[in-house]
Write a protein that holds these residues in place. Structure first.
Motif, mmCIF file in Angstrom:
data_model
loop_
_atom_site.group_PDB
_atom_site.id
_atom_site.type_symbol
_atom_site.label_atom_id
_atom_site.label_comp_id
_atom_site.label_asym_id
_atom_site.label_seq_id
_atom_site.Cartn_x
_atom_site.Cartn_y
_atom_site.Cartn_z
ATOM 1 N N LYS A 105 4.286 6.538 -5.911
ATOM 2 C CA LYS A 105 4.894 6.891 -4.632
ATOM 3 C C LYS A 105 6.381 7.126 -4.810
ATOM 4 C CE LYS A 105 5.419 4.912 -0.100
ATOM 5 N NZ LYS A 105 5.463 3.646 0.582
ATOM 6 N N MET A 106 7.013 6.189 -5.540
ATOM 7 C CA MET A 106 8.437 6.333 -5.765
ATOM 8 C C MET A 106 8.700 7.576 -6.588
ATOM 9 S SD MET A 106 10.926 3.451 -7.277
ATOM 10 C CE MET A 106 12.666 3.623 -7.284
ATOM 11 N N LEU A 107 7.825 7.804 -7.543
ATOM 12 C CA LEU A 107 7.986 8.986 -8.394
ATOM 13 C C LEU A 107 8.016 10.254 -7.553
ATOM 14 C CD1 LEU A 107 8.054 10.200 -11.263
ATOM 15 C CD2 LEU A 107 5.571 10.244 -11.166
ATOM 16 N N LYS A 108 7.075 10.290 -6.611
ATOM 17 C CA LYS A 108 6.986 11.473 -5.752
ATOM 18 C C LYS A 108 8.273 11.658 -4.971
ATOM 19 C CE LYS A 108 3.693 13.468 -2.604
ATOM 20 N NZ LYS A 108 2.966 13.122 -1.453
ATOM 21 N N LYS A 109 8.728 10.535 -4.389
ATOM 22 C CA LYS A 109 9.949 10.595 -3.582
ATOM 23 C C LYS A 109 11.117 11.058 -4.414
ATOM 24 C CE LYS A 109 12.449 8.243 -0.149
ATOM 25 N NZ LYS A 109 13.140 7.080 0.219
ATOM 26 N N VAL A 110 11.180 10.501 -5.609
ATOM 27 C CA VAL A 110 12.283 10.855 -6.492
ATOM 28 C C VAL A 110 12.255 12.338 -6.805
ATOM 29 C CG1 VAL A 110 12.856 10.664 -8.949
ATOM 30 C CG2 VAL A 110 12.811 8.631 -7.538
ATOM 31 N N LYS A 111 11.081 12.794 -7.077
ATOM 32 C CA LYS A 111 10.946 14.205 -7.412
ATOM 33 C C LYS A 111 11.399 15.088 -6.250
ATOM 34 C CE LYS A 111 7.597 14.985 -11.087
ATOM 35 N NZ LYS A 111 8.489 14.813 -12.133
ATOM 36 N N THR A 112 10.975 14.712 -5.038
ATOM 37 C CA THR A 112 11.355 15.508 -3.862
ATOM 38 C C THR A 112 12.875 15.543 -3.704
ATOM 39 O OG1 THR A 112 9.633 14.175 -2.862
ATOM 40 C CG2 THR A 112 10.448 16.020 -1.577
ATOM 41 N N ARG B 216 8.253 6.257 -26.220
ATOM 42 C CA ARG B 216 9.213 6.029 -25.145
ATOM 43 C C ARG B 216 8.797 6.774 -23.891
ATOM 44 N NH1 ARG B 216 14.928 4.463 -25.587
ATOM 45 N NH2 ARG B 216 14.885 3.408 -27.584
ATOM 46 N N PRO B 217 9.042 6.177 -22.767
ATOM 47 C CA PRO B 217 8.700 6.927 -21.541
ATOM 48 C C PRO B 217 9.680 8.084 -21.360
ATOM 49 C CG PRO B 217 9.813 4.900 -20.952
ATOM 50 C CD PRO B 217 9.650 4.846 -22.415
ATOM 51 N N PRO B 218 9.222 9.170 -20.845
ATOM 52 C CA PRO B 218 10.122 10.298 -20.608
ATOM 53 C C PRO B 218 11.170 9.946 -19.553
ATOM 54 C CG PRO B 218 7.953 10.731 -19.689
ATOM 55 C CD PRO B 218 7.856 9.454 -20.443
ATOM 56 N N ARG B 219 12.240 10.659 -19.570
ATOM 57 C CA ARG B 219 13.419 10.305 -18.785
ATOM 58 C C ARG B 219 13.151 10.315 -17.287
ATOM 59 N NH1 ARG B 219 18.066 13.377 -21.420
ATOM 60 N NH2 ARG B 219 18.706 13.812 -19.271
ATOM 61 N N ASP B 220 12.288 11.247 -16.850
ATOM 62 C CA ASP B 220 12.078 11.277 -15.401
ATOM 63 C C ASP B 220 11.119 10.212 -14.932
ATOM 64 O OD1 ASP B 220 9.666 14.024 -15.108
ATOM 65 O OD2 ASP B 220 9.827 12.323 -16.486
#
Lengths: 654, 161
Positions: free
Chosen positions: A604-611, A592-596
């Protein structure tokens, strides 16, 4: 004829011994206060009264105050006059109190009567002023208005000033006396003195110039020296005064003028050795017989004084060149027992002889006089001259070593003894080098120019220098041999066998492994929550590698329990519908993919989300809160915000 | 020119190096570098400061009493220059130096022998206790068993024959 007075008067100022004669013996004529002129005196005192007393007074003041005010002024003025006049009276010496020499001198110069009169007048003035003041102060009691008191004061002051105006002449005279007095030469009447006397122009001042450091004017005209001059010289470690007098002419005492009288006074009062100077060449303008006359006339003044006759200017004419009668004069003198010495101040011939003779004679005379007094016995009783007695008749002469005698002889000759370095330098010119090594005193002189080694490899050679070094070296080497034989220097065999080597190697491996383990355990993250060991999936390859490192054989392990997949790849193709998955196995949950990352499209979206996540959490982290719901306040009322005074700033942060 | 000894650490001070301090009682202290000088000013005792030669000697880490050390000594009686003596001295100096160094080295070596023994013992205990970190206890057992079985089989086969 003057009376010769030898009575010793006690001084007002105590003088201890002759040494302090110059300053302490006298009344200190230099310290007399300046005598102002009458006009100046009046101005001075009145302005002082003006300044030093209160000046403001009104008519509406109480009468006693007004009276007091003006009385004060009168008294102040009187006081001032009184003080100053008393000062004058005390400063000026009383002729009876000082040494008779000075008393007579002052009489000669200033006239005793006039002097006493002037001082008397001053005294009278002082008393008058006091009386005036007393009277007016008494009268002031009856002054009933400001105007009256003021007039009284004016009258008093006026009278005092008039009294003083009348003293104008006395004050002027005293001022002149004071000035002259302060310039008198300080002659100590008690110390050793040489007195020069004779006709004018015979060479007295030249003599004193030669013998002392005095610089008396010498001129061809008579009466160049108009007053007494003092010079000091040393003889036999003692200080001597030499007194130069103005010339004396031959006439009776009454007809003498002031200048000559000074000389006579000096002769009369000073206990000195007398040097009567005669001019042999008669250049002074008086013949020898005239000089002899004068000598005989003032002979009585020389009583009780050592006398020497100086036949001066002998460079011009000697006694032997004189005529018979003139020579007879001198022979007569010598016959009477008076020492006659030929001198010349110009060529200094006989000057030293005169000095020595005069001083010796005076000293002898003084000693004699002292011996005759009663006080001498006190001193004599305390003195004892000890003379060592001879032990035997052996002659013990002083021993002078030969070298000293030779050196003394060498000193007398002027020839240089050896070639100096300087001579060598001059000779060689540019090639000259200072070579001090050539003066060395070595056992082998040819080694003088050697360059001596000082250092070797960090050691000072000088520390090793020893005449016995070779012997000691031998001993050392023997010792060393013995030691080597005893096996001290045998190198340690590698007594380690193969086994030991292996053990060492293993031990080092163990230590290394242990360190690595420690390091890896330090890199663990202990902050976050701790996952159980089984949560991580272990790769087959790493497991097999680890075990292989430990020495187990990990080949052909395909059949092992860990290599077999529970839901193996075998079942890949055909999926059975009948048996639904009952429980998720480890492998599935791992896929399963991890929750985050779920729902996130790309990096790119991942980065934004993290920020975004981080930004929202920043505040809470800064405040130390666990999350949104953490509302706990650790310190409701911090002391630093609630204590202290209200200085600038708001109370939220102060 | 003389090579002095640093008062604090006993190092050689060449001319033009270091500092000298003269005390009011006329005792002169030479230092090789500011480290020693600063330590001196801090009133530290060189016999207690571990890195100095004075400490090492006082505590027995270095050779102190030896005949070879008596050669280098500051003598107060000057000897007049004599070429022969000087050249002999230089030769002797070299030999003495070599012997001295040998002896000093030997001294230190002997001192360190005990350490070697301890090292050895530590290695052995280490291996005995922690061999499991590098070697599994049953490493090679499988092979051994296999070999044993093979041997047994072979024996059986032999026996059969």
């Amino acid at each position: 004829m003057t009376r010769v007075r030898y009575v010793f008067r006690p001084f007002r100022v105590l003088c201890r011994g002759v040494a302090c004669a110059a300053i302490m013996a006298l009344y200190n004529f230099k310290k007399i206060m300046v005598v102002p002129t009458a006009k100046d005196f009046i101005d001075l005192t009145l302005s002082k009264t003006q300044r030093k007393t209160p000046t403001v007074i009104h008519k509406h003041y109480q009468i006693h105050r007004i009276r007091h005010f003006y009385m004060r002024k009168i008294k102040f003025t009187q006081q001032n006059y009184h003080d100053r006049l008393s000062q004058i009276l005390t400063d000026f010496p009383k002729l009876d109190d000082i040494h008779p020499f000075y008393a007579d001198l002052m009489n000669v110069l200033y006239d005793k009567d006039h002097y006493k009169l002037a001082l008397g007048q001053i005294n009278i003035a002082k008393n008058l002023i006091d009386n005036v003041a007393k009277d007016y102060v008494r009268l002031m009691k009856y002054g009933d208005s400001l105007y009256r008191c003021k007039q009284l004061k004016r009258a008093a002051l006026g009278r005092m000033c008039t009294i003083l105006k009348r003293q104008k002449q006395s004050l002027e005279y005293l001022e002149q006396v004071r000035q002259h007095l302060s310039r008198l030469p300080t002659i100590d009447p008690n110390t050793r003195t040489l007195l020069l006397c004779g006709y004018p122009n015979v060479g007295k001042s030249s003599f004193i110039n030669k013998v002392t450091r005095a610089d008396v004017e010498v001129q061809p005209y008579a009466f160049t020296t108009k007053s007494l001059f003092v010079g000091h010289m040393d003889y036999r470690y003692l200080r001597w005064q030499v007194v130069d007098t103005p010339g004396i002419l031959d006439h009776p005492l009454e007809e003498r003028n002031t200048i000559e009288m000074q000389a006579i006074t000096a002769l009369a009062h000073l206990r000195a050795a007398v040097l009567y100077v005669m001019d042999v060449s008669e250049q002074c303008g008086h013949t020898l017989s005239q000089q002899l006359e004068l000598f005989n006339n003032i002979r009585p003044l020389f009583a009780n004084k050592p006398l020497i006759v100086m036949a001066n200017k002998c460079d011009v004419r000697k006694i032997s060149e004189l005529s018979e009668e003139n020579q007879k004069v001198f022979t007569d003198l010598t016959a009477e027992g008076i020492l006659v010495i030929e001198t010349s101040s110009l060529t200094e011939e006989g000057v030293m002889q005169v000095k020595a003779e005069a001083c010796d004679r005076l000293l002898a005379h003084r000693v004699d006089t002292k011996m005759k007094t009663k006080k001498v016995h006190d001193v004599l009783n305390r003195l004892h001259l000890a003379v060592p007695t001879k032990r035997d008749q052996k002659n013990r002469s002083p021993f002078i070593p030969e070298g000293a005698l030779l050196r003394r002889k060498a000193m007398e000759t002027n020839a240089p003894k050896r070639k100096l370095e300087r001579d060598l330098e001059v000779e060689l010119g540019d090639d000259y080098t200072l070579d001090l090594q050539k003066y060395w005193d070595l056992m082998n002189p040819e080694e003088k120019q050697d360059k001596i080694p000082e250092i070797w490899e960090g050691h000072n050679i000088a520390d090793y220098i020893d005449p016995e070094i070779m012997k000691r070296l031998e001993d050392l080497e023997q010792e060393e041999e013995l030691r080597a034989k005893a096996g001290e220097y045998d190198s340690e065999e590698e007594s380690e066998d193969e086994e030991m080597k292996e053990i060492r190697q293993l031990a080092s491996q163990i230590r290394e492994k242990r360190k690595l383990k420690i390091l890896s355990s330090k890199e663990k993250d202990t902050q976050g929550s701790r996952m159980p060991r089984t949560a991580k999936k272990v790769e087959r390859a790493t497991l097999e590698k680890e075990m292989a490192d430990l020495g187990l054989d990990m080949t052909d392990k395909d059949d092992s329990h860990y290599a077999r997949r529970s839901r193996s790849l075998v079942r890949k193709r055909k999926r059975e519908v009948s048996a639904p998955p009952t429980s998720r196995t480890r492998s599935q949950s791992a896929s399963r993919p991890p929750r985050d990352q779920s729902g996130v499209r790309d990096a790119k979206m991942l980065k934004k989300v993290k920020t975004m996540m981080k930004n929202s959490q920043k505040d809470m982290n800064q405040q130390g809160r666990k999350g949104e719901s953490d509302r706990h306040v650790f310190d409701v009322k911090p002391k630093h915000l609630f204590a202290g005074k209200r200085k600038s700033g708001s109370t939220s942060r102060r | 020119m003389r090579i002095e000894k640093c008062y604090f650490c006993s190092a050689p001070v060449y001319p033009g190096h270091g500092m000298k301090f003269v005390r009011n009682d006329c005792k002169v202290f030479g230092f090789c570098r500011s480290k020693c000088h600063k330590n001196f000013k801090k009133k530290r005792n060189p016999r207690k400061t571990r890195w100095t030669k004075a400490f090492r000697k006082s505590v027995g880490k270095e050779l102190t009493l030896d005949y070879s050390l008596e050669f280098e000594k500051r003598r107060n009686i000057p000897v007049k220059y004599n070429r022969e003596l000087w050249s002999k001295t230089v030769e002797a100096m070299k030999k003495v130096e070599s012997i001295k160094n040998k002896r000093q080295a030997r001294f230190i070596l002997n001192r360190l022998k005990k350490g070697k023994e301890l090292e050895k013992a530590a290695d052995i205990t280490e291996v005995k206790k922690n061999i499991h970190l590098i070697r599994a206890p049953h490493a090679g057992h499988a092979k051994q068993l296999e070999d044993k079985m093979v041997q047994k089989l072979a024996e059986d086969v032999e026996m059969d024959e």
